[in-house]
Write a protein that holds these residues in place. Sequence first.
Motif, PDB file in Angstrom:
ATOM      1  N   LYS A  77       0.743  -1.015   0.034  1.00 28.28           N
ATOM      2  CA  LYS A  77       0.081  -0.008  -0.025  1.00 28.28           C
ATOM      3  C   LYS A  77       0.928   1.275   0.052  1.00 28.28           C
ATOM      4  O   LYS A  77       1.867   1.223   0.494  1.00 28.28           O
ATOM      5  CB  LYS A  77      -0.732   0.026   1.320  1.00 28.28           C
ATOM      6  N   THR A  78       0.231   2.496  -0.450  1.00 27.16           N
ATOM      7  CA  THR A  78       0.905   3.527  -0.531  1.00 27.16           C
ATOM      8  C   THR A  78       0.255   4.347   0.800  1.00 27.16           C
ATOM      9  O   THR A  78      -0.925   4.266   0.954  1.00 27.16           O
ATOM     10  CB  THR A  78       0.882   4.271  -1.646  1.00 27.16           C
ATOM     11  N   ILE A  85       5.265  10.515   0.491  1.00 28.19           N
ATOM     12  CA  ILE A  85       4.398   9.294   0.184  1.00 28.19           C
ATOM     13  C   ILE A  85       5.412   8.091   0.101  1.00 28.19           C
ATOM     14  O   ILE A  85       6.321   8.139  -0.596  1.00 28.19           O
ATOM     15  CB  ILE A  85       3.666   9.652  -0.862  1.00 28.19           C
ATOM     16  N   GLU A  87       5.757   3.676  -0.225  1.00 26.99           N
ATOM     17  CA  GLU A  87       5.148   2.333  -0.445  1.00 26.99           C
ATOM     18  C   GLU A  87       5.681   1.147   0.401  1.00 26.99           C
ATOM     19  O   GLU A  87       6.932   1.197   0.353  1.00 26.99           O
ATOM     20  CB  GLU A  87       5.364   2.217  -1.936  1.00 26.99           C
ATOM     21  N   LEU A  89       6.839  -2.178   0.990  1.00 25.51           N
ATOM     22  CA  LEU A  89       7.237  -3.004   0.033  1.00 25.51           C
ATOM     23  C   LEU A  89       7.214  -4.663   0.531  1.00 25.51           C
ATOM     24  O   LEU A  89       6.657  -5.416   0.161  1.00 25.51           O
ATOM     25  CB  LEU A  89       8.626  -2.620  -0.510  1.00 25.51           C
ATOM     26  N   CYS A 118      10.324   0.171   3.128  1.00 21.54           N
ATOM     27  CA  CYS A 118       9.541   1.211   2.230  1.00 21.54           C
ATOM     28  C   CYS A 118      10.139   1.715   0.950  1.00 21.54           C
ATOM     29  O   CYS A 118      11.334   2.199   1.032  1.00 21.54           O
ATOM     30  CB  CYS A 118       8.624   2.249   2.925  1.00 21.54           C
ATOM     31  N   ARG A 119       9.540   2.387   0.004  1.00 21.13           N
ATOM     32  CA  ARG A 119      10.195   3.002  -1.251  1.00 21.13           C
ATOM     33  C   ARG A 119       9.365   4.314  -1.058  1.00 21.13           C
ATOM     34  O   ARG A 119       8.483   4.578  -0.621  1.00 21.13           O
ATOM     35  CB  ARG A 119       9.793   2.362  -2.481  1.00 21.13           C
ATOM     36  N   VAL A 121       7.968   7.297  -2.747  1.00 18.69           N
ATOM     37  CA  VAL A 121       7.406   7.699  -3.801  1.00 18.69           C
ATOM     38  C   VAL A 121       7.508   9.290  -4.190  1.00 18.69           C
ATOM     39  O   VAL A 121       7.767   9.556  -5.270  1.00 18.69           O
ATOM     40  CB  VAL A 121       5.794   6.990  -3.876  1.00 18.69           C
ATOM     41  N   ASP A 135      -3.138   6.566   1.912  1.00 19.11           N
ATOM     42  CA  ASP A 135      -3.728   7.414   0.806  1.00 19.11           C
ATOM     43  C   ASP A 135      -4.997   6.888  -0.132  1.00 19.11           C
ATOM     44  O   ASP A 135      -5.032   5.904   0.029  1.00 19.11           O
ATOM     45  CB  ASP A 135      -2.475   7.316  -0.198  1.00 19.11           C
TER      46      ASP A 135
END
Length: 135
Positions: A77-78, A85, A87, A89, A118-119, A121, A135
């Motif tokens: 999920k974001t 923001i 994401e 992972l 997380c990434r 975004v 989000d």
Amino acid sequence: MVSHQSAIAVADAGLEGDRYLEGNGRFSRSPGSRDVTLFENEMLHALKQERGLELRPQEHRRNLTTEGVALMQLVGKTFSVGAVILEGLRPCNTCRFLNVAARKQVSVPLTDRAGLICRVVKGGSINVSDPITLD
């Protein structure tokens, strides 16, 4: 590890000054993005209650310590942390280096609950007490 009141997240890169973004110091060479890592404050309390192990936020080696959010529910999920923001992972794995760095045998008790990778975004500023919102 050093505690900060704020940090700047860079999209698809990480946090300014972090060893992963800078490529300095000791870090995992396993494949895949790991822009930002999160750790639940509740796990610190669980470690103490279940095992009598006291691990402080600056010892778990993750970028952000969260509270009130089940991080595993954010995989795939974001979500926002302040203006940033992220994401979710995958879960973080524990490693024996954590035992060395923290000088405590915590890697086994943290198996399957060592945080979230997380990434980034959308970059921006993250501040202490910024809420996490889907989000």
